[in-house]
Write an enzyme that holds these catalytic residues in place. Structure first.
Site, mmCIF file in Angstrom:
data_model
loop_
_atom_site.group_PDB
_atom_site.id
_atom_site.type_symbol
_atom_site.label_atom_id
_atom_site.label_comp_id
_atom_site.label_asym_id
_atom_site.label_seq_id
_atom_site.Cartn_x
_atom_site.Cartn_y
_atom_site.Cartn_z
ATOM 1 N N TYR A 89 42.509 70.580 56.002
ATOM 2 C CA TYR A 89 43.628 71.073 55.829
ATOM 3 C C TYR A 89 43.706 70.665 54.316
ATOM 4 O O TYR A 89 44.284 70.187 53.647
ATOM 5 C CB TYR A 89 44.720 71.219 56.241
ATOM 6 C CG TYR A 89 44.815 72.364 56.736
ATOM 7 C CD1 TYR A 89 45.310 73.589 56.514
ATOM 8 C CD2 TYR A 89 44.296 72.192 58.168
ATOM 9 C CE1 TYR A 89 45.309 75.136 57.363
ATOM 10 C CE2 TYR A 89 44.287 73.811 59.005
ATOM 11 C CZ TYR A 89 44.831 74.417 58.801
ATOM 12 O OH TYR A 89 45.010 75.692 59.229
ATOM 13 N N ASP B 72 40.824 79.197 54.638
ATOM 14 C CA ASP B 72 41.604 78.571 56.112
ATOM 15 C C ASP B 72 40.909 77.044 55.503
ATOM 16 O O ASP B 72 40.560 76.894 54.552
ATOM 17 C CB ASP B 72 40.512 79.441 56.721
ATOM 18 C CG ASP B 72 41.914 78.522 58.316
ATOM 19 O OD1 ASP B 72 42.124 77.789 58.595
ATOM 20 O OD2 ASP B 72 41.557 79.784 59.180
ATOM 21 N N HIS B 73 40.562 77.043 57.280
ATOM 22 C CA HIS B 73 39.907 74.936 56.991
ATOM 23 C C HIS B 73 39.153 75.126 55.663
ATOM 24 O O HIS B 73 37.833 75.855 55.620
ATOM 25 C CB HIS B 73 39.176 74.907 58.428
ATOM 26 C CG HIS B 73 40.213 75.639 59.295
ATOM 27 N ND1 HIS B 73 39.451 75.213 61.393
ATOM 28 C CD2 HIS B 73 41.651 75.321 59.513
ATOM 29 C CE1 HIS B 73 40.757 75.741 61.591
ATOM 30 N NE2 HIS B 73 41.774 76.077 60.484
ATOM 31 N N HIS C 255 43.271 85.075 57.264
ATOM 32 C CA HIS C 255 43.027 83.699 57.165
ATOM 33 C C HIS C 255 41.207 83.738 57.251
ATOM 34 O O HIS C 255 40.276 84.669 58.491
ATOM 35 C CB HIS C 255 43.022 83.032 58.704
ATOM 36 C CG HIS C 255 44.337 82.407 59.085
ATOM 37 N ND1 HIS C 255 44.805 81.819 60.377
ATOM 38 C CD2 HIS C 255 45.860 82.659 58.604
ATOM 39 C CE1 HIS C 255 46.158 81.338 60.169
ATOM 40 N NE2 HIS C 255 46.691 82.117 59.083
ATOM 41 N N CYS D 296 42.323 86.528 61.978
ATOM 42 C CA CYS D 296 41.692 85.034 61.782
ATOM 43 C C CYS D 296 39.775 84.703 61.604
ATOM 44 O O CYS D 296 39.367 85.226 63.068
ATOM 45 C CB CYS D 296 42.103 84.014 62.799
ATOM 46 S SG CYS D 296 40.833 82.170 61.963
ATOM 47 N N HIS E 106 48.208 84.971 66.665
ATOM 48 C CA HIS E 106 47.135 84.399 66.067
ATOM 49 C C HIS E 106 46.082 84.706 67.018
ATOM 50 O O HIS E 106 46.042 84.785 68.376
ATOM 51 C CB HIS E 106 47.296 83.283 65.584
ATOM 52 C CG HIS E 106 45.736 82.169 64.881
ATOM 53 N ND1 HIS E 106 44.835 81.826 65.764
ATOM 54 C CD2 HIS E 106 45.778 82.012 63.921
ATOM 55 C CE1 HIS E 106 44.318 81.052 65.034
ATOM 56 N NE2 HIS E 106 44.711 81.451 63.734
HETATM 57 C C1 DNO Z 1 44.259 76.552 62.827
HETATM 58 C C2 DNO Z 1 45.368 77.351 62.731
HETATM 59 C C3 DNO Z 1 45.767 77.543 64.181
HETATM 60 C C4 DNO Z 1 47.678 78.045 63.981
HETATM 61 C C5 DNO Z 1 48.324 79.169 65.324
HETATM 62 C C6 DNO Z 1 48.738 79.967 64.571
HETATM 63 O O1 DNO Z 1 43.831 75.684 61.899
HETATM 64 O O2 DNO Z 1 44.468 78.445 62.216
HETATM 65 O O3 DNO Z 1 46.891 76.365 64.399
HETATM 66 O O4 DNO Z 1 48.064 78.291 62.549
HETATM 67 O O5 DNO Z 1 47.270 78.944 66.340
HETATM 68 O O6 DNO Z 1 49.719 79.790 65.805
#
Ligand code: DNO
Length: 350
Positions: free
Chosen positions: A325, A311-312, A266, A239, A201
């Site tokens: 989340y 994602d978020h 992501h 991401c 990531h």
């Molecule tokens: C946040 C996530 C990160 C991700 C880590 C992967 O929302 O994208 O915490 O899980 O960095 O190791």
């Protein structure tokens, strides 16, 4: 049915977003989760892994992606404990492969994971979202416990924190690269044998702070990381929100250039509001600064068939929950992504 596999992060039994709710999101194929009761560096029990799998399967969901198997600081620092802990990490890969996991997301960020300056930044429509402002962050002192941020492991004592900051200051970027190299050379052969794709990531945000080095930040560095072990199992989590925080990063170009090495995506949008300043927004292109259509198109055009997750999300409709989340905005993101990919994939076939 889309080629990409739509997934959703689930934080285990304590997550207010239940598996039932996740399974009700249209086109959802599986969950992304982890064993949460073992400290970084420990070995996950097969029972705990199977339990998550059975729970997911019980709701018609797959469990093929783990996020994250955390890399302990001792490995990133390359100190005397690194070798033994890397052995534990390899054992986790073997166990996860055996349980049917296809992809492990992890990061190599010193001390913090993702970092924000504000958890409930109010937006014009009454929603609130995570936001980052470098000025605010740099005025905080990690030694004074002033950071209460989502990616922050607040379990460190002030002394431990001081020690970590000092240790990283001493090693700097190039030693961190060396330590990443040792880690990859040890774990990727095990991932190959276990049928697992490792997906690093990117650093979020993609620049260093508090004197801590960050290296998975841009196209050039990602290429360097992929070249350390030129195996398909040594891959990337693309991401968009993390890399996209730096407007110089061209996400569509990365999606094309790293085709075959991107195992997990992501997808979320952010809005740049100044230099090293951004806030999280709804997923669609017109909500923020990133061209979500262009990124998805680059993925589809290069034949991407891996895992995707919204994602978020913002907090909307009065929802209270785990920052980034909650259910509602991520579910809207999932529906948007399903439509976007369906259209792109069908157009491509024509
Ligand atoms: C946040 C996530 C990160 C991700 C880590 C992967 O929302 O994208 O915490 O899980 O960095 O190791």
């Amino acid at each position: 049915m889309n080629n990409m596999k739509l997934t959703f992060r689930w934080y285990g039994e304590d997550d207010p977003v239940t598996l039932e709710k996740i399974s009700q999101i249209p086109s959802m194929t599986g969950i992304v989760s982890a064993v949460y009761d073992v400290k970084p560096g420990g070995v996950w029990s097969e029972e705990s892994i199977d339990r998550i799998k059975n729970q997911a399967n019980g709701h018609g969901l797959d469990f093929e992606v783990v996020e994250s198997v955390p890399v302990p600081e001792d490995i990133k620092l390359g100190n005397g404990k690194a070798e033994q802990l890397t052995g534990n990490y390899c054992e986790n890969i073997r166990r996860l492969g055996k349980a049917g996991i296809k992809c492990i997301c992890y990061n190599f960020m010193p001390v913090f994971d993702w970092l924000r300056s504000e958890l409930e930044h109010p937006q014009q429509d009454g929603a609130n979202a995570l936001a980052y402002d470098e000025q605010t962050v740099l005025n905080m002192d990690p030694l004074k416990g002033e950071l209460s941020l989502p990616g922050w492991d607040s379990s460190y004592t002030r002394e431990e924190m001081r020690g970590l900051l000092k240790a990283y200051e001493e090693i700097g970027e190039e030693r961190l690269w060396k330590n990443l190299e040792s880690f990859l050379k040890a774990v990727i052969p095990v991932a190959e044998e276990s049928g697992v794709n490792m997906a690093i990531h990117p650093d979020d945000p993609p620049w260093g702070m508090f004197g801590l080095p960050r290296i998975i930040t841009c196209k050039e560095n990602i290429q360097r990381m992929l070249d350390i072990v030129p195996s398909a199992n040594n891959g990337l989590t693309l991401c968009t929100g993390s890399l996209g925080a730096n407007p110089d990063n061209d996400l569509a170009d990365m999606a094309k250039s790293f085709a075959g090495r991107i195992h997990f995506v992501h997808l979320r949008n952010i809005k740049h509001t100044g230099y090293r300043k951004f806030e999280e927004v709804g997923h669609p292109t017109d909500c923020g600064s990133l061209d979500m259509y262009g990124i998805a198109k680059a993925l589809v055009d290069s034949g991407f068939d891996g895992y995707v997750r919204p994602d978020h999300g913002r907090m909307i409709w009065g929802e209270k929950g785990r920052y980034g989340y909650g259910l509602y905005d991520r579910a809207l993101g999932a529906a948007y992504l399903t439509g976007l990919f369906e259209a792109l994939e069908k157009e491509k076939v024509k």
